[in-house]
Design a protein around this motif. Structure first.
Motif, PDB file in Angstrom:
ATOM      1  N   GLN A   1       1.380   7.409 -16.848  1.00  0.00           N
ATOM      2  CA  GLN A   1       1.353   5.953 -16.808  1.00  0.00           C
ATOM      3  C   GLN A   1       0.245   5.459 -15.893  1.00  0.00           C
ATOM      4  O   GLN A   1      -0.140   6.134 -14.930  1.00  0.00           O
ATOM      5  CB  GLN A   1       2.697   5.403 -16.313  1.00  0.00           C
ATOM      6  N   SER A   2      -0.249   4.259 -16.192  1.00  0.00           N
ATOM      7  CA  SER A   2      -1.230   3.628 -15.319  1.00  0.00           C
ATOM      8  C   SER A   2      -0.531   3.073 -14.084  1.00  0.00           C
ATOM      9  O   SER A   2       0.703   2.977 -14.031  1.00  0.00           O
ATOM     10  CB  SER A   2      -1.932   2.488 -16.057  1.00  0.00           C
ATOM     11  N   GLU A   3      -1.326   2.685 -13.091  1.00  0.00           N
ATOM     12  CA  GLU A   3      -0.754   2.075 -11.889  1.00  0.00           C
ATOM     13  C   GLU A   3       0.053   0.836 -12.250  1.00  0.00           C
ATOM     14  O   GLU A   3       1.159   0.628 -11.739  1.00  0.00           O
ATOM     15  CB  GLU A   3      -1.872   1.699 -10.925  1.00  0.00           C
ATOM     16  N   GLU A   4      -0.483   0.000 -13.147  1.00  0.00           N
ATOM     17  CA  GLU A   4       0.204  -1.230 -13.536  1.00  0.00           C
ATOM     18  C   GLU A   4       1.533  -0.929 -14.224  1.00  0.00           C
ATOM     19  O   GLU A   4       2.530  -1.622 -13.996  1.00  0.00           O
ATOM     20  CB  GLU A   4      -0.687  -2.066 -14.459  1.00  0.00           C
ATOM     21  N   GLU A   5       1.559   0.098 -15.064  1.00  0.00           N
ATOM     22  CA  GLU A   5       2.803   0.461 -15.747  1.00  0.00           C
ATOM     23  C   GLU A   5       3.853   0.948 -14.757  1.00  0.00           C
ATOM     24  O   GLU A   5       5.039   0.603 -14.867  1.00  0.00           O
ATOM     25  CB  GLU A   5       2.523   1.535 -16.802  1.00  0.00           C
ATOM     26  N   ARG A   6       3.430   1.744 -13.785  1.00  0.00           N
ATOM     27  CA  ARG A   6       4.379   2.228 -12.779  1.00  0.00           C
ATOM     28  C   ARG A   6       4.907   1.075 -11.933  1.00  0.00           C
ATOM     29  O   ARG A   6       6.101   1.021 -11.604  1.00  0.00           O
ATOM     30  CB  ARG A   6       3.717   3.287 -11.892  1.00  0.00           C
ATOM     31  N   MET A   7       4.042   0.132 -11.585  1.00  0.00           N
ATOM     32  CA  MET A   7       4.472  -0.996 -10.758  1.00  0.00           C
ATOM     33  C   MET A   7       5.417  -1.920 -11.520  1.00  0.00           C
ATOM     34  O   MET A   7       6.368  -2.461 -10.940  1.00  0.00           O
ATOM     35  CB  MET A   7       3.258  -1.763 -10.255  1.00  0.00           C
ATOM     36  N   ALA A   8       5.184  -2.121 -12.806  1.00  0.00           N
ATOM     37  CA  ALA A   8       6.095  -2.959 -13.596  1.00  0.00           C
ATOM     38  C   ALA A   8       7.504  -2.384 -13.567  1.00  0.00           C
ATOM     39  O   ALA A   8       8.491  -3.108 -13.363  1.00  0.00           O
ATOM     40  CB  ALA A   8       5.588  -3.073 -15.031  1.00  0.00           C
ATOM     41  N   ARG A   9       7.610  -1.089 -13.757  1.00  0.00           N
ATOM     42  CA  ARG A   9       8.919  -0.438 -13.724  1.00  0.00           C
ATOM     43  C   ARG A   9       9.541  -0.517 -12.335  1.00  0.00           C
ATOM     44  O   ARG A   9      10.740  -0.764 -12.180  1.00  0.00           O
ATOM     45  CB  ARG A   9       8.782   1.023 -14.152  1.00  0.00           C
ATOM     46  N   ALA A  10       8.727  -0.295 -11.308  1.00  0.00           N
ATOM     47  CA  ALA A  10       9.254  -0.281  -9.946  1.00  0.00           C
ATOM     48  C   ALA A  10       9.726  -1.661  -9.503  1.00  0.00           C
ATOM     49  O   ALA A  10      10.759  -1.796  -8.842  1.00  0.00           O
ATOM     50  CB  ALA A  10       8.192   0.239  -8.980  1.00  0.00           C
ATOM     51  N   LEU A  11       8.984  -2.703  -9.860  1.00  0.00           N
ATOM     52  CA  LEU A  11       9.279  -4.038  -9.343  1.00  0.00           C
ATOM     53  C   LEU A  11      10.368  -4.757 -10.130  1.00  0.00           C
ATOM     54  O   LEU A  11      11.228  -5.418  -9.542  1.00  0.00           O
ATOM     55  CB  LEU A  11       8.006  -4.886  -9.327  1.00  0.00           C
ATOM     56  N   VAL A  12      10.330  -4.668 -11.469  1.00  0.00           N
ATOM     57  CA  VAL A  12      11.289  -5.439 -12.268  1.00  0.00           C
ATOM     58  C   VAL A  12      12.063  -4.591 -13.266  1.00  0.00           C
ATOM     59  O   VAL A  12      12.922  -5.109 -13.988  1.00  0.00           O
ATOM     60  CB  VAL A  12      10.586  -6.603 -13.008  1.00  0.00           C
TER      61      VAL A  12
ATOM     62  N   THR B   1      21.200  -9.580 -18.279  1.00  0.00           N
ATOM     63  CA  THR B   1      20.834  -9.824 -16.885  1.00  0.00           C
ATOM     64  C   THR B   1      19.435  -9.297 -16.592  1.00  0.00           C
ATOM     65  O   THR B   1      18.879  -8.508 -17.352  1.00  0.00           O
ATOM     66  CB  THR B   1      21.816  -9.128 -15.916  1.00  0.00           C
ATOM     67  N   VAL B   2      18.895  -9.758 -15.487  1.00  0.00           N
ATOM     68  CA  VAL B   2      17.729  -9.127 -14.880  1.00  0.00           C
ATOM     69  C   VAL B   2      18.169  -8.613 -13.516  1.00  0.00           C
ATOM     70  O   VAL B   2      19.185  -9.048 -12.970  1.00  0.00           O
ATOM     71  CB  VAL B   2      16.542 -10.108 -14.734  1.00  0.00           C
ATOM     72  N   LYS B   3      17.408  -7.679 -12.980  1.00  0.00           N
ATOM     73  CA  LYS B   3      17.773  -7.090 -11.689  1.00  0.00           C
ATOM     74  C   LYS B   3      16.720  -7.433 -10.649  1.00  0.00           C
ATOM     75  O   LYS B   3      15.525  -7.474 -10.945  1.00  0.00           O
ATOM     76  CB  LYS B   3      17.915  -5.569 -11.808  1.00  0.00           C
ATOM     77  N   VAL B   4      17.184  -7.681  -9.438  1.00  0.00           N
ATOM     78  CA  VAL B   4      16.282  -7.836  -8.300  1.00  0.00           C
ATOM     79  C   VAL B   4      16.513  -6.660  -7.368  1.00  0.00           C
ATOM     80  O   VAL B   4      17.655  -6.268  -7.111  1.00  0.00           O
ATOM     81  CB  VAL B   4      16.501  -9.186  -7.576  1.00  0.00           C
ATOM     82  N   ARG B   5      15.409  -6.069  -6.891  1.00  0.00           N
ATOM     83  CA  ARG B   5      15.480  -4.904  -6.014  1.00  0.00           C
ATOM     84  C   ARG B   5      14.622  -5.146  -4.780  1.00  0.00           C
ATOM     85  O   ARG B   5      13.465  -5.555  -4.907  1.00  0.00           O
ATOM     86  CB  ARG B   5      14.952  -3.649  -6.728  1.00  0.00           C
ATOM     87  N   LEU B   6      15.167  -4.867  -3.623  1.00  0.00           N
ATOM     88  CA  LEU B   6      14.373  -4.842  -2.399  1.00  0.00           C
ATOM     89  C   LEU B   6      14.011  -3.386  -2.145  1.00  0.00           C
ATOM     90  O   LEU B   6      14.862  -2.558  -1.816  1.00  0.00           O
ATOM     91  CB  LEU B   6      15.152  -5.463  -1.242  1.00  0.00           C
TER      92      LEU B   6
ATOM     93  N   GLU C   1       0.826  -1.206   0.000  1.00  0.00           N
ATOM     94  CA  GLU C   1       0.000   0.000   0.000  1.00  0.00           C
ATOM     95  C   GLU C   1       0.864   1.262   0.000  1.00  0.00           C
ATOM     96  O   GLU C   1       0.562   2.243  -0.693  1.00  0.00           O
ATOM     97  CB  GLU C   1      -0.933  -0.005   1.217  1.00  0.00           C
ATOM     98  N   ARG C   2       1.949   1.247   0.771  1.00  0.00           N
ATOM     99  CA  ARG C   2       2.838   2.414   0.804  1.00  0.00           C
ATOM    100  C   ARG C   2       3.553   2.610  -0.529  1.00  0.00           C
ATOM    101  O   ARG C   2       3.749   3.740  -0.981  1.00  0.00           O
ATOM    102  CB  ARG C   2       3.846   2.280   1.945  1.00  0.00           C
ATOM    103  N   LEU C   3       3.945   1.497  -1.176  1.00  0.00           N
ATOM    104  CA  LEU C   3       4.594   1.604  -2.482  1.00  0.00           C
ATOM    105  C   LEU C   3       3.631   2.164  -3.520  1.00  0.00           C
ATOM    106  O   LEU C   3       3.988   3.057  -4.301  1.00  0.00           O
ATOM    107  CB  LEU C   3       5.117   0.235  -2.920  1.00  0.00           C
TER     108      LEU C   3
END
Length: 205
Positions: A110-121, A153-158, A96-98
């Motif tokens: 951008q839509s919420e889904e587009e922003r989350m795709a960028r933020a997560l992966v 590569t792919v990136k993982v982010r915490l 919820e905070r993210l």
């Protein structure tokens, strides 16, 4: 769920079936907590910040978003490509905070889904599979030529919420071999945290 693919990045496992199958890798899941190099490959890796560091980094403890991120190799329909699945475990209130921070600070076009795709992966929504509840994703990637290939590569982010100044607290690059083996490269912790020679977390710089 949200389903998006591109002709050049077709996933073998689409929709809900793909996102529910991320734990199906053989050999179990390795745990990587940024304390020691990962010398052996794995087909599924759970990334987390160690509890000791969370306890002494009060700022991160207050703004962290995820408990862990698990990355697993999955099959790609394109025989020349590889793919990985992400599973996101959020702390209480973290998702919820993210979402709130991205709505306030993110690209308004951008839509919420587009922003989350960028933020997560770190990828555009139309090239990945992203679950409706943002708990998992499937991402295509070029197969690595060797375990040391850092070009593909792919990136993982915490993640952490941006009042801390950084959008991620810890991150790493992952190469994916055609065999499904995953190799971790360039793991980093923000805020100048690092382990000393005695294995204690200290802040430098």
């Amino acid at each position: 769920m949200t389903s998006h693919t591109t002709p050049t990045k077709t996933l073998a496992v689409a929709g809900a079936a793909a996102l529910l199958a991320l734990t199906g890798c053989s050999g179990g899941t390795a745990v990587f907590d940024f304390t020691e190099p990962m010398v052996e490959p794995a087909q599924s890796i759970k990334f987390r910040v160690p509890d000791e560091l969370i306890d002494i980094s009060e700022d991160y403890a207050e703004v962290r978003v995820q408990e862990s991120v698990t990355v697993s190799s999955v099959e790609s329909e394109d025989p020349s490509q590889c793919a990985v699945g992400y599973r996101f475990e959020y702390v209480d209130g973290g998702l919820e905070r993210l979402l709130a921070s991205l709505e306030e600070e993110g690209d308004k076009d951008q839509s919420e889904e587009e922003r989350m795709a960028r933020a997560l992966v770190g990828e555009p929504l139309d090239s990945i599979e992203l679950s409706e509840d943002y708990s998992s994703a499937v991402v295509p990637v070029s197969c690595a030529v060797s375990p040391n290939d850092t070009e593909n590569t792919v990136k993982v982010r915490l993640k952490q919420t941006p009042e801390s100044g950084e959008s991620s607290f810890a991150w790493a690059e992952i190469t994916v071999m055609k065999s499904g083996d995953l190799f971790v490269h360039e793991p980093e912790i923000s805020d100048d945290w690092q382990l000393d020679s005695d294995g204690n977390w200290i802040q430098v710089g």
